[in-house]
Design a protein around this motif. Structure first.
Motif, PDB file in Angstrom:
ATOM      1  N   LEU A 197       0.828  -1.207   0.000  1.00  0.00           N
ATOM      2  CA  LEU A 197       0.000   0.000   0.000  1.00  0.00           C
ATOM      3  C   LEU A 197       0.866   1.262   0.000  1.00  0.00           C
ATOM      4  O   LEU A 197       0.460   2.295  -0.547  1.00  0.00           O
ATOM      5  N   GLY A 198       2.033   1.206   0.608  1.00  0.00           N
ATOM      6  CA  GLY A 198       2.922   2.357   0.613  1.00  0.00           C
ATOM      7  C   GLY A 198       3.730   2.483  -0.665  1.00  0.00           C
ATOM      8  O   GLY A 198       4.058   3.592  -1.095  1.00  0.00           O
ATOM      9  N   PHE A 199       4.040   1.340  -1.286  1.00  0.00           N
ATOM     10  CA  PHE A 199       4.865   1.355  -2.497  1.00  0.00           C
ATOM     11  C   PHE A 199       4.129   1.953  -3.687  1.00  0.00           C
ATOM     12  O   PHE A 199       4.718   2.704  -4.476  1.00  0.00           O
ATOM     13  N   LEU A 200       2.852   1.644  -3.837  1.00  0.00           N
ATOM     14  CA  LEU A 200       2.109   2.065  -5.027  1.00  0.00           C
ATOM     15  C   LEU A 200       2.075   3.586  -5.202  1.00  0.00           C
ATOM     16  O   LEU A 200       2.412   4.099  -6.277  1.00  0.00           O
ATOM     17  N   PRO A 201       1.684   4.362  -4.186  1.00  0.00           N
ATOM     18  CA  PRO A 201       1.721   5.828  -4.386  1.00  0.00           C
ATOM     19  C   PRO A 201       3.147   6.353  -4.531  1.00  0.00           C
ATOM     20  O   PRO A 201       3.365   7.344  -5.244  1.00  0.00           O
ATOM     21  N   ALA A 202       4.110   5.705  -3.875  1.00  0.00           N
ATOM     22  CA  ALA A 202       5.511   6.136  -4.004  1.00  0.00           C
ATOM     23  C   ALA A 202       5.999   5.949  -5.431  1.00  0.00           C
ATOM     24  O   ALA A 202       6.709   6.806  -5.972  1.00  0.00           O
ATOM     25  N   PHE A 203       5.614   4.845  -6.055  1.00  0.00           N
ATOM     26  CA  PHE A 203       6.007   4.587  -7.435  1.00  0.00           C
ATOM     27  C   PHE A 203       5.440   5.659  -8.368  1.00  0.00           C
ATOM     28  O   PHE A 203       6.153   6.210  -9.207  1.00  0.00           O
ATOM     29  N   ALA A 204       4.151   5.953  -8.197  1.00  0.00           N
ATOM     30  CA  ALA A 204       3.507   6.951  -9.058  1.00  0.00           C
ATOM     31  C   ALA A 204       4.127   8.331  -8.854  1.00  0.00           C
ATOM     32  O   ALA A 204       4.405   9.055  -9.820  1.00  0.00           O
ATOM     33  N   LEU A 205       4.350   8.705  -7.596  1.00  0.00           N
ATOM     34  CA  LEU A 205       4.921  10.022  -7.310  1.00  0.00           C
ATOM     35  C   LEU A 205       6.352  10.127  -7.828  1.00  0.00           C
ATOM     36  O   LEU A 205       6.743  11.147  -8.409  1.00  0.00           O
ATOM     37  N   SER A 206       7.139   9.067  -7.654  1.00  0.00           N
ATOM     38  CA  SER A 206       8.529   9.075  -8.117  1.00  0.00           C
ATOM     39  C   SER A 206       8.599   9.146  -9.634  1.00  0.00           C
ATOM     40  O   SER A 206       9.478   9.808 -10.188  1.00  0.00           O
ATOM     41  N   PHE A 207       7.685   8.471 -10.298  1.00  0.00           N
ATOM     42  CA  PHE A 207       7.638   8.532 -11.766  1.00  0.00           C
ATOM     43  C   PHE A 207       7.462   9.978 -12.225  1.00  0.00           C
ATOM     44  O   PHE A 207       8.132  10.448 -13.152  1.00  0.00           O
TER      45      PHE A 207
END
Length: 384
Positions: A322-332
């Motif tokens: 759950l924490g990785f998914l928004p981090a991936f989108a934001l980092s992209f």
């Protein structure tokens, strides 16, 4: 019965505020890791791109060569000695130095990396460079890297409108006769390719007898390692014989261990990892503390510490995803912004995304294992 109940999921989602804080904390740690790894990857990719685009099977360099930022020369005659060995088809010299490029609009000078090539022989794998090699046969004509920093001026725009750009390089008037795309790096904000003759005019203190890189192309079917071994044995020890990938590795090693930049990026990844462990631990510890009677009841019913550890591990894994998914989108998105601002080749890769996901899972699993110490203290006799 409990095996059929998604206990971990119910525990994680019961406190919505706590869940949001946990996701935000893990996402923050992951973004920090993504950014540090992204900059590190951009550093190495941009620094080694010129090496990997050289059109050669083997290269000769000075044994003390460390980086394009501070090149060292060797006798050009070594290159022509290599031409006498069986399996060597052709050789060509490559001159490298840093010059001062004058912005054609503002007249402000800025350092730029200058490559001197033999216009009769393709040196790079850039198609746009090889199409315009004939343009370099005339003196004072260059090809300009259109992916360099904007401080060099709107050279690409002017060239596309007029077909030529005139400015000064090392206080000498030159004409831009073509564009290519390489990009800036931590060592060089831009690149210019010109003929060896023009290079020597731009740098009058240089002599044709000293070159920075010797390019060796082998005959089709020749054994690269066999020819390389012969060259290492036969040539004097004032040159080193490498493949283009080994040449790139020297540059990468310089930035990884010869400067503080590689260490700083690695430290940033470590800090992000530790921050994530602390955040998840606090969340899981608070969860265990709030539900200590319930866990004690489970232990009184016969459920072991191993089972409860499994529940905590499932919670940790759920938080990791759950924490990785928004981090991936934001980092992209941050990668795109960073590329637009710096022109460094920073982009999301599958390997990096998988690596960060694995680190996130490890981070959360370690936090769960640490929080288990509190769970072991859930003694039914003391709680009730």
């Amino acid at each position: 019965m409990f095996n059929k109940i998604p206990l971990a999921w119910l525990q994680v989602t019961r406190e919505k505020t706590r869940l949001a804080v946990a996701i935000a904390g893990i996402a923050f740690a992951d973004v920090l890791i993504f950014i540090q790894m992204g900059f590190e990857g951009a550093l190495y990719d941009s620094a080694t791109k010129p090496h990997r685009t050289l059109q050669a099977d083997l290269v000769l360099i000075n044994p003390q060569f460390q980086t394009l930022f501070s090149v060292k020369s060797f006798p050009r005659e070594r290159l022509y000695q290599a031409l006498s060995y069986e399996g060597v088809n052709k050789v060509s010299p490559l001159y490298i130095s840093t010059g001062q490029w004058q912005n054609p609009e503002t007249r402000v000078s800025r350092a730029i990396l200058v490559w001197g090539v033999d216009p009769a022989s393709p040196t790079f794998k850039f198609p746009e460079v090889n199409r315009n090699l004939d343009q370099l046969k005339l003196l004072n004509q260059v090809l300009f890297d259109q992916s360099g920093r904007p401080e060099y001026g709107k050279v690409a725009d002017i060239f596309n409108q007029t077909g030529t750009v005139e400015t000064e390089l090392n206080n000498k008037i030159i004409s831009v006769k073509g564009l290519f795309t390489n990009g800036s790096s931590f060592a060089a904000d831009g690149n210019v390719i010109t003929s060896d003759s023009t290079f020597l005019q731009l740098f009058p203190d240089r002599t044709p007898a000293e070159i920075e890189v010797g390019l060796i192309n082998l005959t089709p079917g020749a054994d690269i390692e066999r020819v390389r071994s012969q060259l290492i044995t036969g040539l004097p020890n004032d040159v080193k014989v490498l493949t283009t990938e080994e040449f790139a590795q020297i540059e990468k090693d310089y930035w990884a261990s010869g400067t503080g930049i590689g260490f700083i990026f690695g430290l940033g990844v470590g800090v992000g990892f530790i921050v994530g462990i602390v955040i998840v631990y606090q969340i899981l510890y608070a969860d265990v503390s709030d539900h200590l009677p319930e866990y004690a009841t489970l232990k009184a019913m016969g459920y072991t510490n191993l089972y409860l550890l499994g529940v905590l591990t499932q919670e940790a894994l759920l938080l990791a995803i759950l924490g990785f998914l928004p981090a991936f989108a934001l980092s992209f998105g941050l990668y795109q912004v960073t590329y637009a601002a710096t022109l460094l080749p920073i982009s999301m890769t599958v390997d990096r995304a998988v690596t960060v996901l694995v680190l996130t899972i490890i981070m959360c699993s370690v936090s769960g294992a640490i929080a288990m110490r509190k769970l072991r203290s859930a003694d039914p006799a003391e709680v009730f």
